[in-house]
Enzyme design. Structure first.
Site, short mmCIF file in Angstrom:
data_model
loop_
_atom_site.label_atom_id
_atom_site.label_comp_id
_atom_site.label_asym_id
_atom_site.label_seq_id
_atom_site.Cartn_x
_atom_site.Cartn_y
_atom_site.Cartn_z
CE LYS A 1 -1.58 7.14 -3.46
NZ LYS A 1 -2.10 6.16 -2.49
CG ASP B 1 -1.61 1.27 1.52
OD1 ASP B 1 -1.59 2.16 0.64
OD2 ASP B 1 -2.21 1.40 2.61
CG ASP C 1 -9.66 4.22 0.70
OD1 ASP C 1 -9.12 4.92 1.57
OD2 ASP C 1 -9.01 3.55 -0.12
CD GLU D 1 -4.96 3.72 -2.47
OE1 GLU D 1 -5.80 4.50 -1.99
OE2 GLU D 1 -3.82 4.08 -2.81
#
Ligand code: AMP
Length: 566
Positions: free
Chosen positions: A68, A6, A168, A145
């Site tokens: 990211k 992850d 999420d 994800e």
């Protein structure tokens, strides 16, 4: 060995599927989460994880976090004398996770399943894959994800026939997926999201408040100083996390030997965050609509991502669905665990024999077209979707187009991702041109085929049946060529990385340095004393004494930092 990774905005984690189950792998500090942070020390040695994150406030120009958010762009981050692309910073995090996994498993780790936000576009996905390759990992699969989180959750529910929603909310992105389990098949019914919404946006609200209150004191620094911004952001993050446990928390930042402080109540924060909380609704509604489902048909709401720890977010979810969310998965760990399950599937682990999972394409993909208005004039820039969002993947679709003008020499397609009718509001992914023979307007047909693979990567082929000409999409934003990748991998490998066995010492010293800057007066003097003491023990190079002293120092810092929340 294949591992599941992850690669998060704030934290990353690595997990492995062994003995019939997925397990997280601890890093060299014994932690299951590794902050996605990279810092260079004064000698140019690379630090990754906690020691790097602790340096963010004290060494902002040598430290990078939240990269990211820049994945897929060519924006460079300068650390000291060296420029890094976002994928190179990610590669350093991946290398560190790879080293942790190898130390833990006692064997080389050469392959990985890496997760990406469902809403990552083609460029962001390709950049993630390159990051893996730069770290010396073959990327077996890019996994969405929320799908990974669903795998971690669903693997224990295979007997049930159930439908659930994965909500999420991470540091930088928000993804919603609705899944169904039926006869051992886990199927993603619909997915939606907002890739500009996450915990960081909630921090920004507090940073804005701080600025509004104190900017007059800070003058030009308030706008221009990155070091001040990092201080404020860290203060906001601390306060926001404290609000997950208590009803009020101090927002406290030190700048140029002065402490700026006010008290933020959970209530005031929630009111301030109303706009962001409202934005959580739209993707949920869209996923329900696309899946042609009603909220009450969902068995459970599974919360994933660190930012779902915020009580304000939990309350918003409870209000939205009229019920409490599930607690069965760990919000920070589910994605890595799910990636490990996928790695187990890849390596055909016997325990996963019966499991099948299908995923969908999270956004529409298409090309720009022009249309003739009734008055004969041309309207350009209209989006013509070829693969609609929530199509089950892998998928391949073809659309046919016709030339617009007489004796046109070529047809050019620009490829877009998004939902707007106006291509300007969608994301351009690349361009492909093909020559056509001279014919009257509308006289030549060009077929455009989109193939979207299981990793969410797109291939575009155009074809003129009349001539047999064929072309494939070339991404035109200066993406790195494969041979360049080798050179960059070597350049990264040549960087000196801080040795794993002394990382714990680096981390605690970096934390102490941050505390030194965070406190004033007696507390500051006390931290200076503790640091000097620890440094002198480090010089003696006696491992047992160092371990004892490190523990004592971190307990002293825990106590000091703990006090500030009282
Ligand atoms: P992720 O991308 O899933 O690692 O989520 C990271 C985000 O979760 C960051 O924005 C963190 O600030 C946030 N987060 C983690 N723990 C907490 C907490 N206890 N309370 C509030 N936010 C948190």
């Amino acid at each position: 060995m294949i591992v599941g990774i992850d690669l998060g905005t704030t934290n990353s984690a690595v997990a492995v599927f062994r003995d019939g189950k997925a397990d997280l792998i601890p890093n060299s500090l014994g932690h299951r989460l590794t902050p996605s942070a990279v810092s260079l020390d004064e000698q140019g040695t690379v630090l990754v994880g906690l020691p790097a994150r602790e340096r963010q406030a004290t060494h902002p120009t040598l430290t990078a976090t939240a990269f990211k958010r820049l994945m897929g762009s060519q924006r460079v981050t300068r650390l000291g004398k060296r420029d890094f692309l976002p994928e190179e910073l990610s590669a350093l995090v991946l290398k560190s996770l790879k080293a942790d996994a190898e130390a833990y498993l006692g064997e080389p780790v050469t392959e990985a399943v890496i997760t990406v936000p469902a809403y990552f576009n083609d460029k962001q996905r390709k950049a993630t894959r390159r990051a893996g390759e730069l770290a010396g990992l073959k990327v077996e699969r890019l996994l969405n994800e929320p799908t990974a989180a669903a795998l971690a959750y669903g693997i224990h529910q295979l007997e049930a026939e159930t439908r659930f929603l994965v909500f999420d909310l991470g540091g930088g992105t928000f993804d919603v997926s609705i899944l169904e389990i039926f006869e051992g098949v886990i199927e993603v019914r619909a997915t939606a999201g907002d890739n500009r919404l996450g915990g960081e946006d909630f921090n920004e609200l507090i940073v804005d408040d701080l600025r509004q209150r104190f900017a007059a004191d800070w003058g030009r620094d308030a706008r221009e100083s990155d070091a001040l911004y990092q201080r404020l952001r860290a203060a906001a993050e601390r306060a926001r996390r404290a609000l997950s446990e208590q009803s009020a928390a101090p927002v406290r930042a030190v700048w140029k030997d002065k402490t700026y402080e006010y008290e933020l109540t959970a209530e005031a924060f929630e009111a301030r965050a109303e706009g962001l909380l409202n934005r959580l609704r739209e993707p949920v509604l869209r996923a329900l609509r696309d899946g042609q489902l009603e909220a009450r048909s969902l068995r459970e709401i599974v919360l994933v991502g660190g930012a779902t720890r915020m009580p304000a977010v939990r309350r918003a979810v409870t209000r939205m669905f009229g019920r409490f969310p599930a607690h069965s998965v760990h919000p920070d760990e589910a994605v890595a665990l799910g990636a490990a399950v996928q790695a187990g599937l890849k390596s055909r682990d016997a325990a996963l024999n019966e499991v099948v999972i299908t995923d969908v394409c999270p956004y529409s993909l298409g090309v720009d077209v022009a249309e003739r208005n009734p008055d004969g004039s041309l309207r350009t820039g209209i989006f013509s979707p070829i693969l609609e969002r929530n199509t089950v993947i892998p998928a391949s679709r073809v659309s046919s187009f016709h030339t617009l003008q007489a004796n046109q020499k070529a047809v050019t397609f620009t490829i877009y991702q998004g939902e707007s009718r106006d291509v300007q509001d969608n994301v351009a992914l690349g361009e492909v041109s093909i020559p056509v023979p001279p014919r009257p307007a509308g006289g030549v047909t060009v077929d455009c085929r989109f193939t979207y693979d299981i990793n969410g990567l797109l291939e575009v082929d155009v074809h003129v049946p009349e001539t047999g000409e064929q072309r494939t999409l070339v991404i035109t934003d200066g993406e790195a060529e494969p041979d360049d990748l080798d050179a960059r991998r070597e350049a990264l490998a040549a960087l000196k990385v801080h040795p794993r066995d002394t990382e714990a010492n680096r981390a605690v010293l970096a934390r102490a340095a941050r505390c030194y800057e965070d406190f004033l007066g007696d507390k500051r003097a006390y931290v200076a004393h503790l640091m000097a003491q620890f440094e002198s023990i480090l010089e003696r190079q006696e491992p047992r004494a160092i371990d004892t002293a490190r523990l004592a120092l971190s307990e002293a810092l825990d106590q000091l930092e703990g006090e500030t929340f009282l």
